[in-house]
Design an enzyme around this catalytic site. Structure first.
Site, PDB file in Angstrom:
ATOM      1  N   GLY A   1       0.788  -1.277   0.065  1.00 32.89           N
ATOM      2  CA  GLY A   1       0.013  -0.027   0.089  1.00 32.89           C
ATOM      3  C   GLY A   1       0.976   1.290  -0.105  1.00 32.89           C
TER       4      GLY A   1
ATOM      5  N   LYS B   1       5.613 -17.413   0.417  1.00 33.20           N
ATOM      6  CA  LYS B   1       4.561 -18.596   0.497  1.00 33.20           C
ATOM      7  C   LYS B   1       4.460 -19.098  -0.885  1.00 33.20           C
ATOM      8  CE  LYS B   1       0.665 -17.588  -0.691  1.00 33.20           C
ATOM      9  NZ  LYS B   1      -0.242 -17.138   0.142  1.00 33.20           N
TER      10      LYS B   1
ATOM     11  N   TYR C   1      -6.584 -18.941   6.259  1.00 31.70           N
ATOM     12  CA  TYR C   1      -5.828 -18.792   4.723  1.00 31.70           C
ATOM     13  C   TYR C   1      -4.300 -19.333   5.158  1.00 31.70           C
ATOM     14  CZ  TYR C   1      -8.345 -15.251   2.085  1.00 31.70           C
ATOM     15  OH  TYR C   1      -9.221 -14.652   1.205  1.00 31.70           O
ATOM     16  N   ILE C   2      -3.807 -18.582   6.422  1.00 30.33           N
ATOM     17  CA  ILE C   2      -2.199 -18.992   6.600  1.00 30.33           C
ATOM     18  C   ILE C   2      -2.122 -20.584   7.087  1.00 30.33           C
ATOM     19  CG2 ILE C   2      -0.427 -18.357   7.952  1.00 30.33           C
ATOM     20  CD1 ILE C   2      -1.197 -15.412   7.797  1.00 30.33           C
TER      21      ILE C   2
ATOM     22  N   GLU D   1      -2.698 -22.883   4.142  1.00 25.89           N
ATOM     23  CA  GLU D   1      -1.602 -22.865   3.219  1.00 25.89           C
ATOM     24  C   GLU D   1      -0.281 -23.672   3.386  1.00 25.89           C
ATOM     25  OE1 GLU D   1      -2.863 -19.030   0.536  1.00 25.89           O
ATOM     26  OE2 GLU D   1      -1.437 -18.650   2.053  1.00 25.89           O
TER      27      GLU D   1
ATOM     28  N   ASP E   1      -3.854  -3.032   5.305  1.00 29.40           N
ATOM     29  CA  ASP E   1      -4.402  -3.931   6.596  1.00 29.40           C
ATOM     30  C   ASP E   1      -4.261  -3.059   7.910  1.00 29.40           C
ATOM     31  OD1 ASP E   1      -3.893  -5.787   4.670  1.00 29.40           O
ATOM     32  OD2 ASP E   1      -2.452  -7.126   5.855  1.00 29.40           O
TER      33      ASP E   1
ATOM     34  N   HIS F   1     -11.526 -25.596 -25.683  1.00 28.49           N
ATOM     35  CA  HIS F   1     -11.475 -26.811 -25.565  1.00 28.49           C
ATOM     36  C   HIS F   1     -10.081 -27.610 -25.999  1.00 28.49           C
ATOM     37  CE1 HIS F   1     -13.122 -30.776 -25.256  1.00 28.49           C
ATOM     38  NE2 HIS F   1     -12.753 -31.290 -26.415  1.00 28.49           N
TER      39      HIS F   1
HETATM   40  P1  NDP Z   1      -7.556 -16.025   9.339  1.00 34.66           P
HETATM   41  O1  NDP Z   1      -8.275 -14.952   9.975  1.00 34.66           O
HETATM   42  O2  NDP Z   1      -7.786 -16.286   7.914  1.00 34.66           O
HETATM   43  O3  NDP Z   1      -7.899 -17.248  10.103  1.00 34.66           O
HETATM   44  C1  NDP Z   1      -7.490 -17.422  11.571  1.00 34.66           C
HETATM   45  C2  NDP Z   1      -7.882 -18.625  12.053  1.00 34.66           C
HETATM   46  O4  NDP Z   1      -7.346 -18.882  13.435  1.00 34.66           O
HETATM   47  C3  NDP Z   1      -9.172 -19.189  12.091  1.00 34.66           C
HETATM   48  O5  NDP Z   1      -9.346 -20.611  11.864  1.00 34.66           O
HETATM   49  C4  NDP Z   1      -9.722 -18.988  13.393  1.00 34.66           C
HETATM   50  O6  NDP Z   1     -10.581 -19.895  13.863  1.00 34.66           O
HETATM   51  C5  NDP Z   1      -8.440 -19.327  14.308  1.00 34.66           C
HETATM   52  N1  NDP Z   1      -8.542 -18.666  15.742  1.00 34.66           N
HETATM   53  C6  NDP Z   1      -8.461 -17.404  15.937  1.00 34.66           C
HETATM   54  N2  NDP Z   1      -8.100 -17.118  16.954  1.00 34.66           N
HETATM   55  C7  NDP Z   1      -8.147 -18.392  17.754  1.00 34.66           C
HETATM   56  C8  NDP Z   1      -7.962 -18.981  19.093  1.00 34.66           C
HETATM   57  N3  NDP Z   1      -7.938 -18.189  20.154  1.00 34.66           N
HETATM   58  N4  NDP Z   1      -7.988 -20.379  19.411  1.00 34.66           N
HETATM   59  C9  NDP Z   1      -8.054 -21.285  18.357  1.00 34.66           C
HETATM   60  N5  NDP Z   1      -8.149 -20.756  16.921  1.00 34.66           N
HETATM   61  C10 NDP Z   1      -8.251 -19.272  16.724  1.00 34.66           C
HETATM   62  O7  NDP Z   1      -6.103 -15.632   9.559  1.00 34.66           O
HETATM   63  P2  NDP Z   1      -4.703 -15.937   9.030  1.00 34.66           P
HETATM   64  O8  NDP Z   1      -3.713 -15.790  10.245  1.00 34.66           O
HETATM   65  O9  NDP Z   1      -4.771 -17.448   8.502  1.00 34.66           O
HETATM   66  O10 NDP Z   1      -4.517 -15.020   7.767  1.00 34.66           O
HETATM   67  C11 NDP Z   1      -4.618 -13.479   8.176  1.00 34.66           C
HETATM   68  C12 NDP Z   1      -5.029 -12.810   6.884  1.00 34.66           C
HETATM   69  O11 NDP Z   1      -3.955 -12.696   5.998  1.00 34.66           O
HETATM   70  C13 NDP Z   1      -6.071 -13.542   6.069  1.00 34.66           C
HETATM   71  O12 NDP Z   1      -7.213 -13.012   6.623  1.00 34.66           O
HETATM   72  C14 NDP Z   1      -6.126 -12.800   4.810  1.00 34.66           C
HETATM   73  O13 NDP Z   1      -6.601 -11.762   4.841  1.00 34.66           O
HETATM   74  C15 NDP Z   1      -4.599 -12.699   4.647  1.00 34.66           C
HETATM   75  N6  NDP Z   1      -3.966 -13.687   3.707  1.00 34.66           N
HETATM   76  C16 NDP Z   1      -4.310 -13.976   2.487  1.00 34.66           C
HETATM   77  C17 NDP Z   1      -3.851 -14.982   1.735  1.00 34.66           C
HETATM   78  C18 NDP Z   1      -4.247 -14.844   0.301  1.00 34.66           C
HETATM   79  O14 NDP Z   1      -4.824 -14.283  -0.176  1.00 34.66           O
HETATM   80  N7  NDP Z   1      -3.934 -16.028  -0.423  1.00 34.66           N
HETATM   81  C19 NDP Z   1      -2.968 -15.978   2.296  1.00 34.66           C
HETATM   82  C20 NDP Z   1      -2.585 -15.426   3.690  1.00 34.66           C
HETATM   83  C21 NDP Z   1      -2.785 -14.665   4.485  1.00 34.66           C
HETATM   84  P3  NDP Z   1     -12.119 -19.431  13.523  1.00 34.66           P
HETATM   85  O15 NDP Z   1     -12.542 -19.737  11.963  1.00 34.66           O
HETATM   86  O16 NDP Z   1     -12.858 -20.365  14.270  1.00 34.66           O
HETATM   87  O17 NDP Z   1     -12.311 -18.173  14.022  1.00 34.66           O
END
Ligand code: NDP
Length: 451
Positions: free
Chosen positions: A15, A50, A176-177, A180, A305, A440
């Site tokens: 950004g 990544k 996501y993270i 992946e 972000d 195709h």
């Molecule tokens: P996300 O918000 O995507 O996922 C967080 C995960 O952690 C969820 O499964 C959530 O569960 C879980 N969680 C959160 N808090 C707790 C807790 N206290 N105890 C147990 N589980 C927990 O975050 P990421 O860190 O994976 O990624 C961050 C951001 O980075 C994404 O939102 C995206 O915007 C960006 N990103 C984009 C990518 C792409 O475009 N390919 C690749 C990587 C990152 P629950 O679902 O139950 O809340």
């Protein structure tokens, strides 16, 4: 009043750099502070490294496929150190490109932390710098929930610097993270256990997509522990990580040799910015901005972000360019947040644009939408007789015939859905999809032949 700069940008990520370059193109005198390496999360510890690691992780499957086409299976060994060194060399090359891009645009780079002294004055590495307009583009950082022992877990920021390949990694989080890295490490030969508190990975994505990816990840050997909470993480003297979990009221322990990777979300990186010396306001821990990315202080702006809207690199870049066009280019530009496509680089890959089935039902009711689904084995996998499926799904508005959502799990999903996103952005109907001649033989043609 005379300022040192017309625009000063805090943060040299996607950004910040896009805003700085665009403003400089309009003739603004621009400075940018970045205390770490230019390129930000995306280039240094996110999308780019990544994706390079993801490419590496997919070769074993390619080797297997090749035998169906007459090749003998290659004898291959994977060298973690080689990959990590090559990835970091590539990042160094990209950092250099960013440096020279800013140099060519005559943007002055300060390799320091910057914080506000007042609305127009910053402390940049101990030096006072003034600017008419200031843009905050400092991004986000991993959340570390208050789980006892969470400090023993690395984050995705650290994985690109691990000297040894973990034999067993415990990945916490199903976003996501987490997904992946579960796929990357599994593909590279690490035993992976992924712990998620819900019943399925990737909350927020279409349910069919979530189920399809989860089933394939499990089939590929990833141990997904669902509806499981993390109680505590401890580290033994010999360096073994013990993750204590609770599921159904029962405690269980997993031992990982080196790595427990916390991928539990990210949050705006607003610490130590001196925001208390300005009128900038926060909303839910993020910098609050209007549709022009202006904060509560009229000369201070924020993109990416740190505003916690849609945390994706191309969104931050779009916001940065719209900001510069508006503030320095004599235009009035805002970013549209509708139909933003996104991909998850799992194996199999997923990509999506528009509404999920659940969101469409919420807006239009079950009778208000039509669902088209196609699940098939791509031609590539037939001769090697590999049971790998592609799933495509369209969600269509019953009354207007407009395509509300397009979702895909399968090879090249990101490449294919990028094009489909243009159709959705321009309001294409299912009839428009049907009237488009397919390419195709391809998997992508399925998007225009679904009945
Ligand atoms: P996300 O918000 O995507 O996922 C967080 C995960 O952690 C969820 O499964 C959530 O569960 C879980 N969680 C959160 N808090 C707790 C807790 N206290 N105890 C147990 N589980 C927990 O975050 P990421 O860190 O994976 O990624 C961050 C951001 O980075 C994404 O939102 C995206 O915007 C960006 N990103 C984009 C990518 C792409 O475009 N390919 C690749 C990587 C990152 P629950 O679902 O139950 O809340």
């Amino acid at each position: 009043m005379d300022y040192d700069f017309d625009l000063f940008v805090i943060g040299g990520g996607s950004g910040g750099i896009s805003s700085a370059r665009r403003a400089a193109q309009y003739g603004a005198k621009v400075g940018i502070a970045e205390s770490w390496t230019l390129g930000g999360t995306c280039v240094n510890r996110g999308c780019v490294p990544k994706k390079l690691m993801m490419y590496a992780s997919r070769f074993p499957e390619q080797f297997e496929v090749s035998t169906g086409y007459g090749w003998s299976a290659p004898k291959s060994e994977f060298d973690w150190k080689h990959l990590i060194t090559a990835v970091n060399q590539e990042l160094g090359r990209l950092n250099g490109i960013y440096e020279s891009m800013l140099d060519r645009a005559a943007v002055q780079v300060f390799p320091h932390h910057a914080s506000f002294l007042n609305a127009h004055t910053l402390d940049v590495g101990g030096q006072k710098v003034t600017a008419d307009k200031i843009l905050i583009a400092v991004g986000g950082k991993p959340v570390r929930p208050p789980i006892p022992g969470i400090e023993h877990a690395i984050t995705s920021d650290d994985i690109f610097h691990l000297e040894e390949q973990p034999r067993h990694a415990v990945i916490l989080g199903g976003g996501y993270i987490g997904c992946e890295f579960a796929c990357i490490l599994n593909g590279l030969g690490t035993k992976v256990t992924q712990v998620i508190r819900g019943d399925k990975i990737l909350r927020g994505f279409d349910d069919d997509i979530r189920s399809e990816i989860q089933a394939k990840m499990i089939a590929d050997g990833i141990d997904i522990l669902s509806e499981t909470n993390i109680k505590e993480i401890t580290k033994t003297d010999s360096g073994i990580i013990d993750v204590c979990l609770i599921a159904d009221g029962e405690e269980d322990h997993i031992l990982a040799d080196v790595v427990s990777l916390a991928a539990l979300g990210r949050k705006p990186n607003i610490d130590n910015l001196g925001l208390e010396n300005t009128q900038v306001e926060l909303a839910a821990g993020a910098i609050a901005v209007d549709k022009y990315n202006t904060t509560a202080a009229s000369n201070i702006f924020a993109v990416g972000d740190v505003t916690d809207k849609i945390n994706l690199t191309p969104v931050a870049i779009s916001e940065g360019r719209a900001f510069a066009d508006t503030q320095f280019g004599g235009q009035s530009r805002i970013v549209s947040y509708e139909n933003i496509p996104t991909a998850v680089f799992t194996s199999p890959e997923a990509a999506t644009v528009g509404l999920t089935e659940a969101e469409a039902i919420e807006q239009y009711g079950e009778d208000g939408i039509k669902i088209y689904r196609s699940r098939f084995r791509p031609m590539f996998y037939t001769m090697p007789d590999i049971q790998k499926k592609t799933l495509m799904k369209l969600i269509v508005h019953q009354d207007s015939d407009r395509v509300l959502g397009a979702h895909m799990v399968g090879d090249d999903a990101a490449e294919i859905v990028q094009g489909v996103a243009i159709a959705l952005k321009t309001g294409a109907t299912k009839a428009n999809f049907d009237a488009t001649v397919g390419i195709h033989p391809s998997a992508a043609e399925e998007f225009v032949t679904m009945r």
